[in-house]
Design a protein around this motif. Structure first.
Motif, PDB file in Angstrom:
ATOM      1  N   ALA A 169       0.859  -1.183   0.000  1.00  0.00           N
ATOM      2  CA  ALA A 169       0.000   0.000   0.000  1.00  0.00           C
ATOM      3  C   ALA A 169       0.894   1.231   0.000  1.00  0.00           C
ATOM      4  N   TRP A 170       0.681   2.127  -0.988  1.00  0.00           N
ATOM      5  CA  TRP A 170       1.511   3.316  -1.152  1.00  0.00           C
ATOM      6  C   TRP A 170       0.840   4.463  -0.413  1.00  0.00           C
ATOM      7  N   LEU A 171       1.363   4.787   0.772  1.00  0.00           N
ATOM      8  CA  LEU A 171       0.769   5.791   1.641  1.00  0.00           C
ATOM      9  C   LEU A 171       1.739   6.939   1.860  1.00  0.00           C
ATOM     10  N   GLY A 219      -6.241 -10.270   7.879  1.00  0.00           N
ATOM     11  CA  GLY A 219      -7.603  -9.822   7.650  1.00  0.00           C
ATOM     12  C   GLY A 219      -7.727  -8.574   6.798  1.00  0.00           C
ATOM     13  N   LEU A 220      -6.617  -8.141   6.173  1.00  0.00           N
ATOM     14  CA  LEU A 220      -6.658  -6.897   5.398  1.00  0.00           C
ATOM     15  C   LEU A 220      -7.507  -7.014   4.142  1.00  0.00           C
ATOM     16  N   GLU A 221      -7.683  -8.214   3.659  1.00  0.00           N
ATOM     17  CA  GLU A 221      -8.522  -8.418   2.473  1.00  0.00           C
ATOM     18  C   GLU A 221      -9.959  -7.993   2.735  1.00  0.00           C
ATOM     19  N   GLU A 222     -10.370  -8.056   3.986  1.00  0.00           N
ATOM     20  CA  GLU A 222     -11.760  -7.758   4.333  1.00  0.00           C
ATOM     21  C   GLU A 222     -11.944  -6.350   4.881  1.00  0.00           C
ATOM     22  N   MET A 223     -10.867  -5.598   5.044  1.00  0.00           N
ATOM     23  CA  MET A 223     -10.982  -4.284   5.678  1.00  0.00           C
ATOM     24  C   MET A 223     -11.293  -3.189   4.675  1.00  0.00           C
ATOM     25  N   THR A 224     -11.923  -2.131   5.174  1.00  0.00           N
ATOM     26  CA  THR A 224     -12.079  -0.916   4.374  1.00  0.00           C
ATOM     27  C   THR A 224     -10.729  -0.201   4.320  1.00  0.00           C
ATOM     28  N   GLN A 225     -10.658   0.835   3.472  1.00  0.00           N
ATOM     29  CA  GLN A 225      -9.405   1.583   3.386  1.00  0.00           C
ATOM     30  C   GLN A 225      -9.066   2.212   4.730  1.00  0.00           C
ATOM     31  N   GLN A 226     -10.060   2.772   5.388  1.00  0.00           N
ATOM     32  CA  GLN A 226      -9.806   3.411   6.683  1.00  0.00           C
ATOM     33  C   GLN A 226      -9.325   2.388   7.714  1.00  0.00           C
ATOM     34  N   ALA A 249      -5.566   8.132  -2.649  1.00  0.00           N
ATOM     35  CA  ALA A 249      -6.412   7.340  -3.549  1.00  0.00           C
ATOM     36  C   ALA A 249      -7.668   6.927  -2.789  1.00  0.00           C
ATOM     37  N   ALA A 250      -8.373   7.923  -2.286  1.00  0.00           N
ATOM     38  CA  ALA A 250      -9.544   7.663  -1.447  1.00  0.00           C
ATOM     39  C   ALA A 250     -10.644   6.929  -2.194  1.00  0.00           C
ATOM     40  N   HIS A 251     -10.593   6.956  -3.525  1.00  0.00           N
ATOM     41  CA  HIS A 251     -11.637   6.307  -4.321  1.00  0.00           C
ATOM     42  C   HIS A 251     -11.508   4.785  -4.309  1.00  0.00           C
ATOM     43  N   MET A 257      -6.493  -0.965  -2.423  1.00  0.00           N
ATOM     44  CA  MET A 257      -5.348  -0.108  -2.150  1.00  0.00           C
ATOM     45  C   MET A 257      -4.079  -0.938  -1.957  1.00  0.00           C
ATOM     46  N   TRP A 258      -4.253  -2.236  -1.770  1.00  0.00           N
ATOM     47  CA  TRP A 258      -3.114  -3.150  -1.633  1.00  0.00           C
ATOM     48  C   TRP A 258      -2.877  -3.817  -2.985  1.00  0.00           C
ATOM     49  N   ARG A 259      -1.760  -3.461  -3.615  1.00  0.00           N
ATOM     50  CA  ARG A 259      -1.488  -3.934  -4.973  1.00  0.00           C
ATOM     51  C   ARG A 259      -0.337  -4.932  -4.981  1.00  0.00           C
ATOM     52  N   ARG A 260      -0.249  -5.666  -6.080  1.00  0.00           N
ATOM     53  CA  ARG A 260       0.927  -6.487  -6.356  1.00  0.00           C
ATOM     54  C   ARG A 260       1.689  -5.832  -7.494  1.00  0.00           C
ATOM     55  N   PHE A 261       2.990  -5.775  -7.373  1.00  0.00           N
ATOM     56  CA  PHE A 261       3.768  -5.023  -8.358  1.00  0.00           C
ATOM     57  C   PHE A 261       3.819  -5.777  -9.684  1.00  0.00           C
ATOM     58  N   PRO A 262       3.405  -5.126 -10.773  1.00  0.00           N
ATOM     59  CA  PRO A 262       3.434  -5.805 -12.081  1.00  0.00           C
ATOM     60  C   PRO A 262       4.787  -5.632 -12.761  1.00  0.00           C
TER      61      PRO A 262
END
Length: 777
Positions: A169-171, A219-226, A249-251, A257-262
């Motif tokens: 996640a890029w924060l 459990g991050l797969e199930e969490m909201t961004q906040q 990237a609030a949208h 928001m958690w990506r895998r690098f391509p």
């Protein structure tokens, strides 16, 4: 020639301004789908070397960038409650929006036309509108132009099984940092890490990363961004010191928001249309390639693409030749950096592999993870850090070896001692077993005395005799040495006694059976080619012909064959002890007999010795256990394995770790990690230290001492491998063929004067050190 750039990121803007600067009369247009300051990044990082290139390419924009940069020299690593800091790295950070503003302003100064909020659905129609004779596709990682001409560009993304294993996640944060910071946190779910750097006065990039399995378990797969951001704030609370983590990237939904690098690679970078009037298309930046963020290379690569493209397109020269030159130059450079980036990415994917390292070594390993930053390069950057680390490493090495430390602990890692069972090696350098094909009926003579004696006097701690065969029909060639007759033992005793009398090196022997690769000519008469006459029958795990249509065909071993071969190995092990050898290695690599059982490429058996890896290892383990029982308990035993067959369906590094664990359970002390030569269909990927990653995995996953081999040809390689904990020993072969005193020479080359030399050669030591000191100066 007018130019159209599709994409208004750093790649497109910098290409545009350099091409306009080169030929002010040329029309250059940049078309961007977003608004001028739309961007989803935080900050970007450049090295000092990259900044120097920017100054040389366009000083006005470079000065604007330099004025806006937040510069730092240090890297700081937090691991298990300890902090390690090293300097001299020379990084600078700048906000992505600030960078775009500087490049946009410079483009406008030069007369580049910037067109925003315009979709490039048809680049040829746009090229015709602006009279462009060249289209630069700088439309990013998800390039539509690259996709439109995929048949030409042949883009390749990682296959599903090879895709990055981490989510990130890029924060951002308002917390300030005075060093490029890496923070590693162990949780009940596994390891998380943060990559942190400040890019402007009040803002820092804060990238949080974890393996996908850990990310899901938390459990991050199930969490909201906040909720995800709150999780990260709690995890790194002491590093944030009350400052919040921010998202631009609030949208995005929480999981998104958690990506895998391509990882993108293109076979070709230039597309020529069939129609003469159509403008060719050339890729730059992320449209052409990607490299993992852990080496901070994406924007750097984009700008360097632009510099190379502008240099190759010189005035009104031959455009086809210019674009071909650009592609040839950049493709090579990018592949090098992508290789380093993959090494770096895989290190961060496998933090758990290195979690057992002490914090100082963990931090060193992280710094050297890409294999581009060497031991001596680190010393150039921060001599005090490397000196402190060498003292720490030496103090630990002497303690582990049960030796009193010397007063001066300024010892390069390759020259520290290493204990295995009752044997203490004076340093970490091994002379690899190298076939000489010079025995007569299995009996070694004066050549072996000269060959091994010279290398024993040359500074290495352990000299390994070549693969020595346990029976006459186990030989590779008629000129291979043996240990199956009394005269063999007596001849080897003469060599071993000479080594012990004239040096403080230890000497070991590698025992093996050629299997299907036997009954061949000497290497210089046609390696792996069968004898013209006098061949003997061959056995292997399964019927096999190593060179299709050329080699003899071996027959499948029976249980009676196995009993005989096991007895031969045990007899040879006892003979090796009688000859006085200090170390014994079992050869289970390179397609020879025991290797043929381990690899699925050569083992097609349907009995208890075939099928699963455990079954395939059954006979080699049986042989090893019998030898271990016959070999004195205080003397070490190693096993050479092929850690990678380099053929689809063959042994992989994952398998090598399992093989190492099996031999460790059987009593092995060291795994000698080589690869290949099992199948002629192999496609190895060569390069300096290209096999060291296999030793790294075996050492740090199977928790057994490992020996690295392959393209280790200077002290800097060996020091980096040993210091980073990739291996415990480095076996050096071909360089020792060229220079028996390679180890002594390399000590002098790096300025290590405390290296002991034979007293007869001390005059040569002094002169060599003076000569090399002058070269260094």
């Amino acid at each position: 020639m007018n130019v159209l750039c599709i994409g208004g990121g750093p790649a497109g803007l910098y290409s545009a301004l350099l091409l306009k600067k080169a030929v002010p009369a040329r029309r250059v247009v940049v078309v961007e789908r977003n608004r001028p300051h739309d961007t989803f990044g935080w900050g970007v990082v450049f090295s000092d070397q990259t900044l120097d290139r920017l100054v040389a390419a366009d000083e006005p924009s470079a000065r604007g960038i330099l004025a806006a940069f937040n510069h730092w020299d240090d890297i700081e690593v937090f691991f298990r409650g300890e902090r390690v800091r090293s300097g001299g790295h020379g990084f600078a950070g700048i906000g992505r929006r600030r960078l775009l503003a500087i490049l946009q302003r410079r483009c406008e100064e030069l007369g580049v036309e910037l067109v925003f909020e315009t979709e490039a659905t048809d680049e040829q129609a746009l090229a015709a509108r602006y009279g462009a004779g060249l289209v630069i596709a700088a439309d990013g990682l998800h390039s539509r132009i690259r996709a439109r001409h995929a048949e030409t560009f042949a883009p390749r993304a990682d296959a599903p099984e090879a895709q990055p294993r981490c989510r990130f996640a890029w924060l951002g944060t308002t917390q300030r940092f005075d060093a490029f910071t890496f923070d590693f946190r162990e949780t009940p779910h596994g390891w998380f890490q943060a990559h942190i750097y400040q890019f402007e006065a009040g803002t820092s990039t804060f990238i949080v990363e974890a393996p996908e399995t850990v990310w899901r378990a938390a459990g991050l797969e199930e969490m909201t961004q906040q909720e995800s951001i709150a999780f990260c704030e709690r995890l790194f609370a002491d590093r944030l010191d009350g400052h919040p983590l921010l998202s631009n990237a609030a949208h995005l939904r929480g999981p998104d928001m958690w990506r895998r690098f391509p990882r993108i690679v293109c076979d070709r970078w230039v597309h020529w249309h069939a129609g003469a009037a159509a403008a060719p298309v050339v890729l730059v930046g992320d449209a052409a390639h990607s490299a993992h963020f852990s080496i901070g290379s994406g924007t750097r690569l984009a700008l360097e693409d632009a510099i190379a493209l502008a240099r190759c397109i010189d005035g009104d020269g031959d455009l086809r030749a210019a674009l071909a030159a650009y592609e040839a130059e950049r493709a090579v450079e990018v592949l090098k950096l992508q290789s380093a980036a993959r090494n770096s990415m895989e290190w961060f994917e496998n933090v758990a592999r290195y979690a057992a390292l002490a914090p100082p070594q963990f931090a060193y390993a992280m710094l050297a993870r890409s294999q581009r930053l060497s031991h001596e390069n680190l010393r150039l950057r921060d001599a005090a850090y490397v000196a402190d680390y060498e003292r720490w490493f030496a103090r630990r090495a002497f303690a582990q070896a049960g030796l009193a430390p010397p007063a001066d602990l300024a010892i390069p890692p390759m020259f520290t001692p290493f204990r295995v069972r009752g044997l203490v090696l004076k340093n970490r350098i091994v002379v690899s077993p190298m076939a000489q094909y010079s025995a007569v009926d299995g009996v070694v003579g004066d050549w072996h005395l000269l060959h091994l004696g010279a290398r024993a006097a040359g500074g290495a701690a352990l000299v390994m005799a070549e693969m020595t065969c346990v029976s006459a029909d186990a030989r590779i060639t008629p000129w291979c040495p043996g240990l199956y007759a009394p005269e063999h033992t007596r001849a080897w005793r003469r060599v071993v006694d000479a080594v012990h009398a004239a040096s403080d090196a230890m000497i070991g022997i590698q025992l093996g059976h050629a299997g299907a690769k036997g009954s061949t000519r000497a290497m210089w008469d046609g390696i792996d080619r069968p004898l013209a006459e006098g061949n003997w029958p061959l056995v292997s795990a399964s019927p096999q012909q190593y060179l299709e249509g050329v080699s003899q065909i071996s027959r499948e071993m029976t249980e009676a064959d196995m009993n005989r071969v096991e007895a031969d190995f045990v007899h040879a092990a006892r003979a090796a002890d009688e000859a006085g050898f200090d170390w014994l290695e079992l050869h289970c690599a390179h397609g020879y007999l025991l290797s043929s059982f381990i690899s699925p490429l050569t083992n097609q058996r349907a009995d208890e010795h075939g099928g699963s890896l455990e079954n395939r290892c059954r006979f080699p383990l049986r042989v090893f256990a019998a030898m271990r029982a016959a070999w004195p308990a205080h003397k070490p035993m190693s096993v050479r394995i092929s850690a990678h067959d380099w053929v689809e369906g063959g042994i992989t590094p994952d398998d090598a770790v399992l093989v190492a664990r099996l031999f460790k359970a059987a009593g092995a002390d060291v795994i000698d990690c080589s690869s290949g030569q099992v199948s002629r269909r192999e496609q190895p990927v060569f390069g300096r230290m290209y096999q060291a990653p296999f030793a790294d995995r075996v050492r740090n996953e199977a928790a057994i001492a490992a020996m690295a081999v392959g393209a280790i040809h200077e002290a800097d390689h060996a020091n980096g491998i040993i210091a980073a904990g990739r291996a415990d020993l480095c076996a050096v072969g071909r360089p020792h063929l060229a220079n028996p005193a390679w180890t002594l020479t390399e000590a002098a080359r790096i300025g290590y004067r405390a290296m002991p030399w034979p007293k007869q050669y001390l005059a040569g030591k002094a002169q060599l050190e003076r000569n090399l000191q002058r070269e260094r100066s």
